[in-house]
Write a protein that holds these residues in place. Structure first.
Motif, short mmCIF file in Angstrom:
data_model
loop_
_atom_site.label_atom_id
_atom_site.label_comp_id
_atom_site.label_asym_id
_atom_site.label_seq_id
_atom_site.Cartn_x
_atom_site.Cartn_y
_atom_site.Cartn_z
N VAL A 55 50.74 -14.79 2.92
CA VAL A 55 51.36 -16.10 2.68
C VAL A 55 50.88 -17.09 3.74
O VAL A 55 50.71 -18.28 3.47
N GLY A 56 50.63 -16.60 4.96
CA GLY A 56 50.06 -17.44 6.00
C GLY A 56 48.73 -18.04 5.59
O GLY A 56 48.43 -19.20 5.91
N LEU A 57 47.92 -17.28 4.86
CA LEU A 57 46.65 -17.80 4.38
C LEU A 57 46.86 -18.95 3.39
O LEU A 57 46.04 -19.87 3.32
N SER A 58 47.96 -18.90 2.64
CA SER A 58 48.25 -20.01 1.72
C SER A 58 48.57 -21.28 2.50
O SER A 58 48.29 -22.38 2.03
N ILE A 59 49.15 -21.14 3.69
CA ILE A 59 49.36 -22.31 4.56
C ILE A 59 48.01 -22.88 4.97
O ILE A 59 47.81 -24.10 5.01
N GLY A 60 47.05 -22.00 5.27
CA GLY A 60 45.70 -22.45 5.59
C GLY A 60 45.08 -23.21 4.44
O GLY A 60 44.41 -24.23 4.63
N ALA A 61 45.31 -22.72 3.21
CA ALA A 61 44.79 -23.42 2.02
C ALA A 61 45.41 -24.80 1.89
O ALA A 61 44.72 -25.78 1.58
N ASN A 62 46.71 -24.88 2.14
CA ASN A 62 47.42 -26.17 2.09
C ASN A 62 46.79 -27.17 3.06
O ASN A 62 46.49 -28.31 2.69
N VAL A 63 46.57 -26.74 4.29
CA VAL A 63 46.03 -27.63 5.32
C VAL A 63 44.61 -28.08 4.97
O VAL A 63 44.27 -29.26 5.08
N VAL A 64 43.77 -27.14 4.54
CA VAL A 64 42.38 -27.46 4.23
C VAL A 64 42.30 -28.47 3.09
O VAL A 64 41.57 -29.48 3.17
N ILE A 65 43.04 -28.23 2.00
CA ILE A 65 42.99 -29.13 0.85
C ILE A 65 43.59 -30.49 1.22
O ILE A 65 43.04 -31.55 0.85
N ALA A 66 44.71 -30.49 1.97
CA ALA A 66 45.33 -31.75 2.37
C ALA A 66 44.39 -32.58 3.24
O ALA A 66 44.33 -33.81 3.13
N ARG A 67 43.63 -31.91 4.09
CA ARG A 67 42.70 -32.62 4.95
C ARG A 67 41.58 -33.26 4.13
O ARG A 67 41.15 -34.38 4.40
N TYR A 68 41.10 -32.53 3.10
CA TYR A 68 40.08 -33.11 2.22
C TYR A 68 40.63 -34.31 1.46
O TYR A 68 39.92 -35.28 1.20
N ILE A 69 41.93 -34.26 1.09
CA ILE A 69 42.55 -35.41 0.43
C ILE A 69 42.55 -36.61 1.38
O ILE A 69 42.26 -37.74 0.98
N GLY A 70 42.88 -36.35 2.65
CA GLY A 70 42.90 -37.42 3.64
C GLY A 70 41.55 -38.07 3.85
O GLY A 70 41.44 -39.28 4.08
N THR A 71 40.48 -37.26 3.74
CA THR A 71 39.13 -37.79 3.94
C THR A 71 38.49 -38.28 2.64
O THR A 71 37.43 -38.90 2.67
N GLY A 72 39.13 -37.97 1.49
CA GLY A 72 38.63 -38.46 0.21
C GLY A 72 37.46 -37.70 -0.37
O GLY A 72 36.75 -38.23 -1.23
N HIS A 73 37.24 -36.42 0.03
CA HIS A 73 36.12 -35.62 -0.46
C HIS A 73 36.53 -34.85 -1.73
O HIS A 73 37.04 -33.74 -1.64
N LYS A 74 36.29 -35.42 -2.91
CA LYS A 74 36.75 -34.82 -4.16
C LYS A 74 36.03 -33.52 -4.49
O LYS A 74 36.64 -32.57 -4.99
N ASN A 75 34.73 -33.44 -4.26
CA ASN A 75 34.00 -32.21 -4.55
C ASN A 75 34.50 -31.06 -3.69
O ASN A 75 34.64 -29.92 -4.15
N LYS A 76 34.80 -31.38 -2.44
CA LYS A 76 35.31 -30.34 -1.54
C LYS A 76 36.72 -29.89 -1.95
O LYS A 76 37.08 -28.73 -1.79
N ILE A 77 37.52 -30.82 -2.47
CA ILE A 77 38.84 -30.45 -2.97
C ILE A 77 38.72 -29.45 -4.10
O ILE A 77 39.41 -28.42 -4.12
N HIS A 78 37.83 -29.72 -5.05
CA HIS A 78 37.61 -28.83 -6.21
C HIS A 78 37.23 -27.42 -5.75
O HIS A 78 37.78 -26.43 -6.24
N GLU A 79 36.30 -27.33 -4.82
CA GLU A 79 35.86 -26.02 -4.33
C GLU A 79 36.96 -25.32 -3.56
O GLU A 79 37.14 -24.10 -3.68
N ALA A 80 37.74 -26.07 -2.78
CA ALA A 80 38.81 -25.46 -1.99
C ALA A 80 39.92 -24.92 -2.88
O ALA A 80 40.51 -23.87 -2.59
N VAL A 81 40.23 -25.62 -3.98
CA VAL A 81 41.25 -25.15 -4.92
C VAL A 81 40.86 -23.80 -5.50
O VAL A 81 41.66 -22.85 -5.54
N HIS A 82 39.62 -23.67 -5.93
CA HIS A 82 39.17 -22.41 -6.54
C HIS A 82 38.99 -21.30 -5.50
O HIS A 82 39.18 -20.12 -5.81
N THR A 83 38.66 -21.67 -4.29
CA THR A 83 38.61 -20.68 -3.22
C THR A 83 40.01 -20.14 -2.93
O THR A 83 40.19 -18.93 -2.73
N ALA A 84 40.99 -21.03 -2.95
CA ALA A 84 42.37 -20.62 -2.68
C ALA A 84 42.87 -19.63 -3.73
O ALA A 84 43.50 -18.61 -3.39
#
Length: 461
Positions: A83-112
């Motif tokens: 479940v701790g790893l899911s927190i890592g996924a939350n932070v990584v995706i949220a950070r991509y949202i903050g920077t506006g990188h849509k392609n990276k968001i897509h890849e991070a979602v599927h990695t999660a």
């Protein structure tokens, strides 16, 4: 009249949620809008186990109640790591949202989601393999051992679905949506309670019945959360054909999530040590502690909800380099997390007997439960001090230090307490006193670290 098909579709797939804009506008209302549904979600998730304990406690026996309740710490041991790893996924995706990188968001979602599936299979195999060994090591009473092993193994059959729910919820929360995960657990929780009553009262399946009910409810919640992701807009839309393990994202999720997972795992190790000490006092002490532990979890979920809000809001604003807003997130999360948790602690302390009576009518079991409520649950508001501070540090990318403080203050100290103070007094109340002592020690260290790191990081950037 609407068709049954349309009703079912609306029930299992409500309209897309309007996500919270964490980067602009007022913060207080948005933090509350995020944290309160999240707290309710975690409470409902805990009610899966609470309903199990309540049903067997009222309609079966204290031994069956102890068999279900004594499993919680052993189950959490490994579950918390992933479940701790899911927190890592939350932070990584949220950070991509903050920077506006849509392609990276897509890849991070599927990695999660890929990590969720892998984690679920690992946990399933682990749970089936070590159930008996783990419970014997915890000094589970002889009259409780066999049903406890059965519950443990059946529970872990649902692990792939539990992981899908947790990682899928992390994806939704990263974009500011904590309502739809709550909806999933409302449906799953209702199913769980109904099946508990049917399988225990009518079919007399006892411990096996409540385990089957819990697994079924977890499957339903996971199915719903994945349906949301299947129908989400890009770049959050999920498809199995796009499953990926992007190396960069995996490393970041592990770097941020593993320390948080290890923290939860170490918590469980220390609590297993405490549970072993409780078990040494007999099945009545184990049953009473199990009843009160449900409210320990429920109150802590308020802390955890504001911690997750702090993590997610901080991650997005840190990615957008809005540091003043990060400070406001910390202050508001700490203030309202502490106020609401304090209120819950007062309720649990004042109405402890009435609350515990929902689980058991046995006077000896009630006595042990009341001691835990007064000596541990009533002081849970202290956890805000280190959890929210540590959550903001994780949102800034500092995940190891909070875990180190928890290891020292909440884990090692508790283990030492069991083998020294408790061994000398051999008293249940003295054993429970370790909780507020460990929370105070950990809070002091984490608060000092947060303010020092925040001052250095924000000044250098």
């Amino acid at each position: 009249m609407p068709s049954i098909k349309n009703i079912a579709r609306k029930f299992f797939l409500p309209a897309k949620h309007s996500n919270i804009d964490m980067l602009n506008g007022s913060l207080l209302d948005k933090i509350l809008m995020f944290a309160i549904p999240l707290a309710l979600s975690m409470m409902l998730q805990q009610l899966f186990n609470s309903a199990d304990v309540a049903v067997v406690g009222r309609f079966d026996s204290p031994q069956a109640m102890a068999a279900v309740g004594s499993n919680s710490q052993a189950i959490n041991l490994m579950v918390n790591l992933f479940v701790g790893l899911s927190i890592g996924a939350n932070v990584v995706i949220a950070r991509y949202i903050g920077t506006g990188h849509k392609n990276k968001i897509h890849e991070a979602v599927h990695t999660a989601i890929s990590l969720a599936l892998i984690s679920g299979v690992i946990l399933l195999i682990w749970g089936l393999s070590v159930a008996r060994v783990m419970l014997v090591m915890m000094n589970t009473p002889e009259d409780v051992l066999e049903p406890a092993v059965l519950y443990f193994r059946l529970y872990f059959l649902g692990m792939p679905f539990i992981m899908l729910y947790n990682f899928g919820s992390a994806v939704l929360r990263s974009m500011g949506d904590s309502n739809r995960p709550l909806w999933c657990l409302v449906v799953g929780g209702v199913v769980n309670v109904i099946l508990n009553l049917i399988l225990v009262i009518i079919f007399k399946l006892s411990v096996a019945g409540v385990a089957i009910a819990t697994v079924t409810s977890n499957i339903i919640s996971a199915f719903m959360i994945m349906r949301y992701l299947f129908n989400e807009d890009e770049p959050f839309k999920f498809s199995f054909k796009n499953l990926i393990l992007k190396r960069e994202d995996v490393i970041d999720m592990i770097k941020i999530g593993l320390p948080a997972g290890l923290q939860g795992m170490l918590f469980s190790i220390s609590n297993i040590c405490i549970q072993t000490a409780i078990n040494s006092l007999g099945s009545y002490a184990s049953a009473g502690s199990a009843a009160a532990l449900n409210f320990d979890f429920i109150v802590f979920f308020i802390v955890n909800a504001f911690t997750q809000a702090a993590v997610t809001f901080t991650s997005q604003n840190f990615g957008a380099r809005n540091y003043e807003r990060c400070i406001k997130v910390y202050r508001l999360s700490m203030l309202y997390g502490t106020l609401l948790t304090g209120l819950a602690c007062v309720i649990c302390g004042v109405w402890r007997t009435e609350i515990l009576s929902l689980y058991t009518r046995d006077p000896i079991v009630l006595k042990f439960g009341e001691v835990r409520m007064l000596h541990a649950v009533a002081f849970l508001w202290l956890c805000n001090l280190y959890e929210i501070s540590g959550g903001c540090l994780r949102g800034m990318g500092y995940s190891v230090l909070p875990a180190v403080f928890v290891l020292t203050g909440c884990c090692l100290l508790r283990i030492v307490w069991v083998f020294t103070v408790f061994k000398y007094f051999n008293d249940f109340a003295i054993l429970m006193d370790v909780y507020p002592v460990s929370w105070i020690v950990t809070s002091i260290a984490t608060l000092i670290a947060y303010y020092r790191i925040r001052k250095r990081v924000f000044r250098s950037m």
